[in-house]
Write a protein that holds these residues in place. Structure first.
Motif, PDB file in Angstrom:
ATOM      1  N   TYR A  88       0.831  -1.202   0.000  1.00 34.67           N
ATOM      2  CA  TYR A  88       0.000   0.000   0.000  1.00 34.67           C
ATOM      3  C   TYR A  88       0.866   1.254   0.000  1.00 34.67           C
ATOM      4  O   TYR A  88       0.518   2.263  -0.609  1.00 34.67           O
ATOM      5  CB  TYR A  88      -0.950  -0.016   1.208  1.00 34.67           C
ATOM      6  CG  TYR A  88      -2.127   0.914   1.034  1.00 34.67           C
ATOM      7  CD1 TYR A  88      -3.139   0.615   0.131  1.00 34.67           C
ATOM      8  CD2 TYR A  88      -2.228   2.095   1.755  1.00 34.67           C
ATOM      9  CE1 TYR A  88      -4.216   1.460  -0.056  1.00 34.67           C
ATOM     10  CE2 TYR A  88      -3.300   2.955   1.577  1.00 34.67           C
ATOM     11  CZ  TYR A  88      -4.288   2.628   0.677  1.00 34.67           C
ATOM     12  OH  TYR A  88      -5.350   3.482   0.488  1.00 34.67           O
ATOM     13  N   SER A  89       2.026   1.169   0.676  1.00 40.98           N
ATOM     14  CA  SER A  89       2.948   2.311   0.685  1.00 40.98           C
ATOM     15  C   SER A  89       3.307   2.731  -0.729  1.00 40.98           C
ATOM     16  O   SER A  89       3.400   3.917  -1.039  1.00 40.98           O
ATOM     17  CB  SER A  89       4.237   1.966   1.429  1.00 40.98           C
ATOM     18  OG  SER A  89       3.967   1.694   2.766  1.00 40.98           O
ATOM     19  N   LEU A  90       3.529   1.724  -1.585  1.00 38.82           N
ATOM     20  CA  LEU A  90       3.899   2.045  -2.965  1.00 38.82           C
ATOM     21  C   LEU A  90       2.790   2.837  -3.651  1.00 38.82           C
ATOM     22  O   LEU A  90       3.039   3.795  -4.383  1.00 38.82           O
ATOM     23  CB  LEU A  90       4.180   0.759  -3.744  1.00 38.82           C
ATOM     24  CG  LEU A  90       5.351  -0.079  -3.227  1.00 38.82           C
ATOM     25  CD1 LEU A  90       5.406  -1.415  -3.948  1.00 38.82           C
ATOM     26  CD2 LEU A  90       6.647   0.687  -3.420  1.00 38.82           C
ATOM     27  N   LEU A 132      -5.786   9.160  -0.722  1.00 42.08           N
ATOM     28  CA  LEU A 132      -5.585  10.585  -0.472  1.00 42.08           C
ATOM     29  C   LEU A 132      -5.394  10.829   1.025  1.00 42.08           C
ATOM     30  O   LEU A 132      -4.491  11.551   1.460  1.00 42.08           O
ATOM     31  CB  LEU A 132      -6.808  11.342  -0.981  1.00 42.08           C
ATOM     32  CG  LEU A 132      -6.619  12.749  -1.496  1.00 42.08           C
ATOM     33  CD1 LEU A 132      -5.533  12.790  -2.544  1.00 42.08           C
ATOM     34  CD2 LEU A 132      -7.927  13.268  -2.087  1.00 42.08           C
ATOM     35  N   VAL A 133      -6.253  10.194   1.801  1.00 39.29           N
ATOM     36  CA  VAL A 133      -6.171  10.343   3.249  1.00 39.29           C
ATOM     37  C   VAL A 133      -4.841   9.804   3.762  1.00 39.29           C
ATOM     38  O   VAL A 133      -4.168  10.439   4.584  1.00 39.29           O
ATOM     39  CB  VAL A 133      -7.345   9.607   3.929  1.00 39.29           C
ATOM     40  CG1 VAL A 133      -7.150   9.568   5.426  1.00 39.29           C
ATOM     41  CG2 VAL A 133      -8.648  10.291   3.582  1.00 39.29           C
ATOM     42  N   ALA A 134      -4.448   8.638   3.256  1.00 35.17           N
ATOM     43  CA  ALA A 134      -3.189   8.043   3.700  1.00 35.17           C
ATOM     44  C   ALA A 134      -2.013   8.966   3.384  1.00 35.17           C
ATOM     45  O   ALA A 134      -1.088   9.119   4.186  1.00 35.17           O
ATOM     46  CB  ALA A 134      -2.987   6.679   3.044  1.00 35.17           C
ATOM     47  N   THR A 135      -2.070   9.593   2.212  1.00 33.06           N
ATOM     48  CA  THR A 135      -0.997  10.518   1.823  1.00 33.06           C
ATOM     49  C   THR A 135      -0.896  11.666   2.821  1.00 33.06           C
ATOM     50  O   THR A 135       0.196  12.029   3.276  1.00 33.06           O
ATOM     51  CB  THR A 135      -1.263  11.082   0.419  1.00 33.06           C
ATOM     52  OG1 THR A 135      -1.530  10.003  -0.467  1.00 33.06           O
ATOM     53  CG2 THR A 135      -0.087  11.876  -0.087  1.00 33.06           C
ATOM     54  N   PHE A 189      -2.885   4.568   8.260  1.00 31.35           N
ATOM     55  CA  PHE A 189      -4.224   4.386   7.707  1.00 31.35           C
ATOM     56  C   PHE A 189      -4.705   2.947   7.860  1.00 31.35           C
ATOM     57  O   PHE A 189      -5.790   2.687   8.362  1.00 31.35           O
ATOM     58  CB  PHE A 189      -4.244   4.792   6.240  1.00 31.35           C
ATOM     59  CG  PHE A 189      -5.578   4.625   5.610  1.00 31.35           C
ATOM     60  CD1 PHE A 189      -6.598   5.521   5.883  1.00 31.35           C
ATOM     61  CD2 PHE A 189      -5.839   3.556   4.771  1.00 31.35           C
ATOM     62  CE1 PHE A 189      -7.852   5.352   5.327  1.00 31.35           C
ATOM     63  CE2 PHE A 189      -7.085   3.392   4.212  1.00 31.35           C
ATOM     64  CZ  PHE A 189      -8.093   4.287   4.487  1.00 31.35           C
ATOM     65  N   LEU A 190      -3.879   1.991   7.436  1.00 34.39           N
ATOM     66  CA  LEU A 190      -4.295   0.589   7.527  1.00 34.39           C
ATOM     67  C   LEU A 190      -4.438   0.173   8.986  1.00 34.39           C
ATOM     68  O   LEU A 190      -5.323  -0.605   9.339  1.00 34.39           O
ATOM     69  CB  LEU A 190      -3.299  -0.319   6.795  1.00 34.39           C
ATOM     70  CG  LEU A 190      -3.251  -0.130   5.274  1.00 34.39           C
ATOM     71  CD1 LEU A 190      -2.220  -1.061   4.657  1.00 34.39           C
ATOM     72  CD2 LEU A 190      -4.619  -0.362   4.653  1.00 34.39           C
TER      73      LEU A 190
END
Ligand SMILES: Nc1ncnc2c1ncn2[C@@H]1O[C@H](COP(=O)(O)OP(=O)(O)O)[C@@H](O)[C@H]1O
Ligand SMILES: [Mg+2]
Lengths: 233, 293, 328
Positions: free
Chosen positions: C38-40, C247-250, C268-269
């Protein structure tokens, strides 16, 4: 430099302004006395517009003070600044093009409760014949006239004009110059000009701005006539 | 295609147009006047639909449901505008976009909390069918369209006949210059915002009997509303109406040809329109926001 | 020299820490794998949002390009998962290359929305139009088609974990290199003042285009790894709803930084995992967190960590920073 500061209408001191991280004004100090016609000259990108927009409340300052009629105005919203009688006419000559000239003036009246158009229309009688024209169809000069007229509704004490003669035909520039002199009888003016001969004719005092700083103030009438301020640009 | 199918599709399209106009007019105003992308309009739309559900199930009166929907949506609009959006008008558009999107998510969360996850049916207010050239069509769908037209006329009267409306039109073109005259543009923003959110609530309530009311109903509608606004052009109410009319028919015809097309056709239209004419069909003059030119 | 070491050392430490935690919390291995993958995806979006200042509501589309490319290759054409992944990346690069010129000249709001439209169209295409190939809602299964690759049989979860760690390390090094290079500075300068960049003679269009392609490539790499990890792909991977999440994770991690995306993915996760134990749906929580981050912690988790550590190593950092700057 201790000039006579009685009757100071506007006093800006050590103003710093940035766009995001880009600093544009570096400690600008200027003042305007009641009844004066002060002109600000400087090259494109010097920061003139930024200074005016900050005074008018459209840009939030970094450091410094803006005092108008003895009160700090730098926290006010732009409309509050205008309500206190300090009007700003932007550089872009944008009228409300979708509305007619009459509707444009109606908005000026709505904002100021000043419905006496005759007293402001004396400067530009031509506008009276254009009342039902869409403002978007006016020529550059007519737009500028409309903008000035709208700004004068509500009898402001100080009007800031951002390059009012830019891009206008010489005949129109002359017309505006005469109008400035008329308006200046009852209203203090602070004008940005790139037209140096015009500046020499109308200015009581001239500030030269360069790279975000005031580099010179020209006060002596003869110096202004001889355009001494030119050499600082 | 036979006449029957064609007229049914036309009426279905008109009702869709009505709903699209009602939910997107607020976004159009937000785009044009406040220069924000207010994604949270769909919260008012969804709340409107749920209010209709709650009131209709408890009182049986659809009219009461609509009144409640508009009132609650407008009230939410006031809260969001005065408490939150007012702080972000001056920020860059990306910022407000993410902020209003968060409000949208929060709205969905609150709705789930109040009404749960299960879709709710809303009793149809009328079963009347009327004949158009021998084809029977549901009157209710036509009524939705009629309401949208009335709202459209009301907004046009407000904008063209009142000084407040002129200030709003001027503000759509150049909000800074309106402020420069000494007009409190924020007061105008609040008034317009409340009107817009009320109308979105109205859209939700009117649409509710035709669909299942669920917490996620705002998702797809959000995208459809944006398509409507983009197609119509920034800040143009007339453009919003025209594009709602077009999209309603596109959805109806698409759906008649092949069911999945009803959903996807608007996206394809939006995709093509943005690529070909990035200002939309009726883009009004004014300083472009986001990237000042 | 110092900078080059830092470029490699940071990613190395992070990957080692992740590998250690894999043994400390062995039940969490798949979760850690997912965080890295997910980081990618977040890193891709970070180039757009954090570096270039462009919001896209359609990143899942680029994710699904990678996922479907790999899945279709493995289900119908070949058996090599690594080749499938490379094809997935290629799919992302081509997508970015072709769509870029049309998309990046759009104004910010239109850019965001055309991506949303693209995303919806993508789901439609994979779900309905190509149903013969993608099997629609049922999803395309290919786990059994994957062959053993020499050295590392990534069909086994444990090996797949290390495979992902290696990829993650390589990408992080490149990302960190990009951040310190002219390209990274151009991205950031463009975000602040595009007009000025153009005056200075930079081809801002090309810079944006490169950024767009990189974002697309990273997203599709992430999609490919998702596919390899799950052994099947279905259209829900590309749903518009997911655009909000990335977007939120960013934002949460700290936008415009190298390590922000990792912390964003982790945060986020992690939050999603925790919250979903209490409430089935987590929109409310995500919305509130985003608002708080936007208004109070605009630098995100990584920004917070950096601030704290900067305070601790204040003097060190400052003198090192000065030397580095003078040399480069
Ligand atoms: N909205 C803006 N965003 C970023 N930079 C700006 C903006 N407006 C002006 N600038 C920069 O600020 C500097 C001063 O501009 P301005 O005040 O318009 O100068 P002038 O009116 O003297 O020509 C210029 O370098 C210009 O590029
Ligand atoms: Mg200027």
């Amino acid at each position: 430099m201790n000039a006579d500061r009685t009757n100071t209408l506007l006093n800006v001191s050590d103003l710093e302004v940035s766009y995001q991280k880009l600093k544009v004004l570096f400690g600008v100090s200027v003042y305007v006395k009641k009844g004066e016609n002060v002109v600000l000259v400087g090259r494109n990108g010097a920061g003139k517009t930024t200074l005016f927009r900050t005074i008018a409340g459209f840009i939030k300052k970094g450091k410094g003070n803006i005092v108008y009629k003895g009160k700090e105005i730098d926290r006010l919203e732009a409309y509050e600044v205008a309500q206190r009688g300090l009007k700003y006419i932007p550089q872009d000559k944008q009228v409300f093009s979708d509305l007619t000239v009459r509707e444009n003036l109606e908005l000026g009246s709505y904002a100021t409760k000043d419905h006496e158009w005759d007293t402001v229309l004396v400067h530009f009688p031509k506008l009276k014949t254009l009342l039902d024209r869409k403002a978007g169809n006016l020529s550059g000069g007519e737009r500028q006239m409309l903008l000035i007229t709208m700004a004068l509704l509500g009898r402001p004490e100080l009007v800031l004009m951002d390059e009012p003669t830019e891009g206008l035909a010489p005949q129109l520039v002359k017309e505006l110059k005469d109008a400035f002199k008329e308006i200046n009888r009852h209203t203090t003016l602070f004008i940005i000009e790139q037209n140096l001969p015009l500046t020499a004719e109308v200015a009581d005092r001239v500030y030269s701005m360069k790279e975000g700083k005031i580099v010179a103030e020209t006060t002596a009438r003869d110096d202004i006539k001889e355009m001494v301020f030119e050499k600082y640009l | 295609m036979n006449l029957n199918l064609w007229i049914t599709s036309l009426v279905y399209g008109l009702s869709m147009s009505g709903v699209l106009f009602l939910v997107s007019v607020g976004i159009s105003i937000g785009f044009g006047l406040m220069r924000i992308v207010n994604m949270e309009q769909m919260v008012y739309y969804t709340f409107g639909a749920y209010m209709a559900y709650t009131i209709v199930t408890s009182t049986g009166s659809f009219l009461l449901g609509i009144i409640a929907a508009v009132a609650v949506a407008a009230a939410l609009g006031i809260i969001v505008e005065t408490q939150l959006l007012r702080r972000v008008y001056s920020r860059e558009m990306m910022f407000t976009m993410v902020v209003t999107f968060s409000v949208f998510l929060i709205g969905i969360g609150i709705i789930q909390y109040i009404w749960g996850l299960d879709p709710k049916p809303v009793a149809s207010p009328m079963e009347t069918m009327i004949r158009i050239v021998r084809v029977k069509v549901p009157l209710y769908r036509l009524l939705i369209f009629a309401v949208a037209i009335l709202v459209y006329i009301g907004i046009q009267l407000l904008l063209n006949r009142t000084i407040m409306g002129k200030a709003i039109r001027a503000g759509i073109e150049n909000p800074n210059n309106v402020q420069g005259l000494g007009i409190n543009i924020y007061k105008i923003f609040t008034i317009m915002f409340v009107i817009a959110s009320g109308i979105a609530g109205l859209g939700g309530a009117l649409y509710a009997p035709l669909i299942m009311v669920g917490p996620y109903m705002g998702w797809d509608m959000l995208l459809f509303a944006f398509i409507t606004v983009i197609l119509g052009g920034l800040g143009s109410i007339k453009g919003t109406m025209v594009s709602a009319l077009i999209l309603g028919q596109v959805m109806a015809l698409g759906g008649t040809l092949w069911a999945p097309l009803a959903y996807i056709a608007p996206f394809i239209v939006m995709f093509l329109v943005i690529l070909v004419k990035p200002t939309g069909l009726f883009g009004v003059r004014g300083t472009a926001f986001g990237f000042e030119s | 020299m110092n900078k080059k070491v830092k470029t490699v050392l940071g990613p190395f430490i992070l990957v080692v820490l992740l590998s250690i935690s894999r043994y400390l919390f062995s039940s969490k291995m798949t979760f850690i794998t997912e965080i890295a993958i997910y980081s990618l995806f977040v890193m891709g979006n970070n180039i757009l949002y954090g570096y270039l200042g462009m919001v896209s509501f359609g990143q899942p589309f680029y994710l699904s390009i990678g996922a479907w490319t790999s899945a279709i290759f493995l289900a119908y054409i070949g058996h090599n998962p690594i080749l499938a992944m490379l094809l997935g990346i290629a799919g992302g690069v081509i997508t970015g290359f072709v769509l870029g010129p049309f998309f990046i000249r759009l104004r910010g709001d239109y850019f965001a929305l055309i991506n949303a439209a693209l995303c919806a169209i993508g789901v439609f295409v994979f779900q309905k139009l190509l149903i013969g190939i993608t099997r629609g809602e049922d999803g395309l299964w290919f786990r059994t088609q994957m062959s053993r690759v020499r050295l590392l049989d990534i069909r086994l979860p444990n090996n797949f974990f290390f495979f992902v760690m290696i990829i993650f390390f390589i990408v992080l090094v490149l990302y960190s290199h990009m951040n310190n290079s002219v390209l990274g500075s151009s991205f950031k300068a463009l975000k602040v003042n595009e007009r000025k960049m153009r005056f200075l003679g930079f081809d801002t269009f090309r810079i944006r285009w490169i950024g767009f392609i990189l974002a697309s490539a990273l997203s599709s790499l992430s999609g490919s790894l998702y596919a390899l990890n799950l052994g099947f792909v279905n259209p829900s991977l590309g749903e518009t709803h997911r655009a909000a999440e990335v977007l939120v994770a960013t934002l949460l991690g700290g936008s415009g930084t190298v390590y922000g995306p990792f912390f964003g993915a982790l945060g986020f996760l992690g939050i999603k995992d925790l919250v979903s134990r209490w409430v089935t749906r987590w929109e409310l929580v995500v919305g509130v967190i985003t608002l708080i981050v936007m208004f109070r912690f605009s630098k995100g988790i990584w920004g917070g960590i950096r601030k704290v550590s900067l305070k601790i190593y204040d003097r060190d950092e400052r003198s090192a920073g000065r030397c580095g700057r003078q040399r480069s």
